[in-house]
Design a protein around this motif. Sequence first.
Motif, PDB file in Angstrom:
ATOM      1  N   GLY A 188      71.576  33.565   3.559  1.00 49.63           N
ATOM      2  CA  GLY A 188      72.410  34.697   3.951  1.00 49.63           C
ATOM      3  C   GLY A 188      73.675  34.862   3.153  1.00 49.63           C
ATOM      4  N   ALA A 189      73.969  33.924   2.247  1.00 56.63           N
ATOM      5  CA  ALA A 189      75.142  34.104   1.376  1.00 56.63           C
ATOM      6  C   ALA A 189      74.954  35.366   0.540  1.00 56.63           C
ATOM      7  N   LYS A 190      76.039  36.057   0.270  1.00 55.11           N
ATOM      8  CA  LYS A 190      75.972  37.339  -0.425  1.00 55.11           C
ATOM      9  C   LYS A 190      76.512  37.254  -1.848  1.00 55.11           C
ATOM     10  N   VAL A 191      76.063  38.183  -2.683  1.00 60.31           N
ATOM     11  CA  VAL A 191      76.695  38.397  -3.985  1.00 60.31           C
ATOM     12  C   VAL A 191      78.029  39.081  -3.705  1.00 60.31           C
ATOM     13  N   PRO A 192      79.150  38.433  -3.992  1.00 57.91           N
ATOM     14  CA  PRO A 192      80.437  39.031  -3.626  1.00 57.91           C
ATOM     15  C   PRO A 192      80.869  40.120  -4.603  1.00 57.91           C
ATOM     16  N   THR A 193      81.643  41.049  -4.097  1.00 61.44           N
ATOM     17  CA  THR A 193      82.327  41.980  -4.986  1.00 61.44           C
ATOM     18  C   THR A 193      83.476  41.231  -5.649  1.00 61.44           C
ATOM     19  N   GLN A 194      83.965  41.798  -6.732  1.00 58.40           N
ATOM     20  CA  GLN A 194      85.116  41.166  -7.375  1.00 58.40           C
ATOM     21  C   GLN A 194      86.321  41.145  -6.442  1.00 58.40           C
TER      22      GLN A 194
ATOM     23  N   VAL B 134      88.933  28.113 -10.734  1.00 61.93           N
ATOM     24  CA  VAL B 134      87.519  28.473 -10.618  1.00 61.93           C
ATOM     25  C   VAL B 134      87.198  29.529 -11.676  1.00 61.93           C
ATOM     26  N   GLU B 135      85.952  29.509 -12.117  1.00 66.23           N
ATOM     27  CA  GLU B 135      85.466  30.473 -13.111  1.00 66.23           C
ATOM     28  C   GLU B 135      84.418  31.357 -12.459  1.00 66.23           C
ATOM     29  N   ASN B 136      84.378  32.624 -12.857  1.00 63.01           N
ATOM     30  CA  ASN B 136      83.323  33.505 -12.361  1.00 63.01           C
ATOM     31  C   ASN B 136      82.838  34.445 -13.451  1.00 63.01           C
ATOM     32  N   ASP B 137      81.827  35.245 -13.124  1.00 64.21           N
ATOM     33  CA  ASP B 137      81.234  36.194 -14.061  1.00 64.21           C
ATOM     34  C   ASP B 137      81.235  37.571 -13.409  1.00 64.21           C
ATOM     35  N   VAL B 138      81.733  38.561 -14.127  1.00 63.03           N
ATOM     36  CA  VAL B 138      81.876  39.907 -13.561  1.00 63.03           C
ATOM     37  C   VAL B 138      80.965  40.889 -14.285  1.00 63.03           C
ATOM     38  N   GLN B 139      80.195  41.657 -13.488  1.00 65.01           N
ATOM     39  CA  GLN B 139      79.351  42.736 -14.000  1.00 65.01           C
ATOM     40  C   GLN B 139      79.553  43.974 -13.121  1.00 65.01           C
ATOM     41  N   ARG B 140      78.775  45.019 -13.385  1.00 65.23           N
ATOM     42  CA  ARG B 140      78.969  46.283 -12.669  1.00 65.23           C
ATOM     43  C   ARG B 140      77.634  46.823 -12.148  1.00 65.23           C
TER      44      ARG B 140
ATOM     45  N   LEU C 138      82.347  46.526  -9.207  1.00 63.94           N
ATOM     46  CA  LEU C 138      82.411  45.239  -9.892  1.00 63.94           C
ATOM     47  C   LEU C 138      81.941  44.157  -8.933  1.00 63.94           C
ATOM     48  N   ILE C 139      80.965  43.361  -9.391  1.00 60.87           N
ATOM     49  CA  ILE C 139      80.455  42.271  -8.577  1.00 60.87           C
ATOM     50  C   ILE C 139      80.463  40.982  -9.384  1.00 60.87           C
ATOM     51  N   VAL C 140      80.272  39.869  -8.686  1.00 59.22           N
ATOM     52  CA  VAL C 140      80.343  38.554  -9.317  1.00 59.22           C
ATOM     53  C   VAL C 140      78.940  37.950  -9.365  1.00 59.22           C
ATOM     54  N   ILE C 141      78.381  37.903 -10.550  1.00 50.17           N
ATOM     55  CA  ILE C 141      77.048  37.333 -10.762  1.00 50.17           C
ATOM     56  C   ILE C 141      76.910  36.992 -12.234  1.00 50.17           C
ATOM     57  N   HIS C 142      76.152  35.946 -12.527  1.00 55.12           N
ATOM     58  CA  HIS C 142      76.033  35.501 -13.912  1.00 55.12           C
ATOM     59  C   HIS C 142      74.947  36.227 -14.693  1.00 55.12           C
ATOM     60  N   ASP C 143      73.707  36.189 -14.219  1.00 54.08           N
ATOM     61  CA  ASP C 143      72.610  36.781 -14.967  1.00 54.08           C
ATOM     62  C   ASP C 143      72.706  38.305 -14.946  1.00 54.08           C
ATOM     63  N   THR C 144      72.161  38.930 -15.972  1.00 54.31           N
ATOM     64  CA  THR C 144      72.124  40.394 -15.980  1.00 54.31           C
ATOM     65  C   THR C 144      70.978  40.934 -15.131  1.00 54.31           C
ATOM     66  N   THR C 145      70.162  40.040 -14.596  1.00 59.14           N
ATOM     67  CA  THR C 145      69.144  40.409 -13.608  1.00 59.14           C
ATOM     68  C   THR C 145      69.422  39.644 -12.322  1.00 59.14           C
ATOM     69  N   LEU C 146      68.868  40.137 -11.221  1.00 55.86           N
ATOM     70  CA  LEU C 146      69.137  39.576  -9.899  1.00 55.86           C
ATOM     71  C   LEU C 146      68.112  38.550  -9.455  1.00 55.86           C
ATOM     72  N   SER C 147      67.044  38.364 -10.207  1.00 54.90           N
ATOM     73  CA  SER C 147      65.894  37.627  -9.693  1.00 54.90           C
ATOM     74  C   SER C 147      66.120  36.125  -9.517  1.00 54.90           C
ATOM     75  N   ARG C 148      66.867  35.488 -10.386  1.00 49.50           N
ATOM     76  CA  ARG C 148      67.003  34.030 -10.300  1.00 49.50           C
ATOM     77  C   ARG C 148      67.785  33.588  -9.078  1.00 49.50           C
ATOM     78  N   THR C 149      68.843  34.300  -8.738  1.00 47.88           N
ATOM     79  CA  THR C 149      69.761  33.815  -7.707  1.00 47.88           C
ATOM     80  C   THR C 149      69.755  34.637  -6.423  1.00 47.88           C
ATOM     81  N   THR C 150      68.788  35.537  -6.265  1.00 43.54           N
ATOM     82  CA  THR C 150      68.671  36.275  -5.003  1.00 43.54           C
ATOM     83  C   THR C 150      67.184  36.464  -4.677  1.00 43.54           C
TER      84      THR C 150
END
Length: 302
Positions: free
Chosen positions: A139-145, A78-84, A90-102
């Motif tokens: 209710g799914a969450k943005v997971p931490t790394q 599996v592949e993921n994207d890590v930001q801070r 450290l959390i797992v999300i692709h975009d540098t903004t939260l609006s598209r996926t939350t």
Amino acid sequence: MSIRLTAAASTTGALLGMSALFLTAAPTAAAADQPAQAGAGSPHRSPVPVAHRGASGYAPENTLAAVDKADRLGIDWVENDVQRTKDGELIVIHDTTLSRTTDVEQRFPDRAPWKVSDFTAKEIRTLDAGSWFDAEYKGAKVPTQKEYLDRVSRNGQRLLLELKAPELYPGIERQTLKELRREGWLDRRHTRNKLIIQSFNADTVKKVHDYKPQVKTGFLGNPKVEELASYAKFSDQINPRHAAVTKDYVDAIHAVKGPRHRPLEVFTWTVDDASTAKRVADAGVDGIISNKPDIIRDATAK
């Protein structure tokens, strides 16, 4: 060659997301402890299918549900994207903004442009990261790394970790390696065949290699053939978008040995249809990153 300038030139598709390794999709228990070896264009190997942001064609991207869906499909990588976050998590999300996926715009309407780095981990934890995809995942969450690593470990999967927009997060390379070590992901077994760290930023890939040479690395982009030797000093993989993949280019990459004195590998992205999968497989790629990795696996099976 200036790696910094070349990395910037190669990053035009960075926000399209992405990202790879070697072995068959479902290794035997005996094979699991063996060093992973790339196909290097071998006609006897099918490309490794990698679940892009988890099986994100079937579940909300970069969530634990997407990891589990990949597992149920029998996808090993599996592949993921890590930001801070603002407070250093450290959390797992692709975009540098939260609006598209939350639902951040509804929860925090006065916080535009809703940058990941402007929110604390606790604030992000309150967001719904699943309803945008399907009401089933409300209710799914943005997971931490850490949560992501725990789930991948529980499932017995392997991780292609992308450091997303690292230029926004100074020191994220060391921080990520520190967390990987704390969670048991930098032991010999993991660094041999369970972990790859990649980025569109060549300086970041080089830092990861310099800090921890045992960790396999990948550069996201398509450097010119004459530049490959420079990248091979710190990167084990060259991972281009599928439109850049030709047999000549893949052969040129395989002809160069990386920092482990093995041929460089090629993991291409993002391929979701059988015909494109067959084309890049015929070109000799070692892995294919896909939102629907089961389709890719079935299309390229030998």
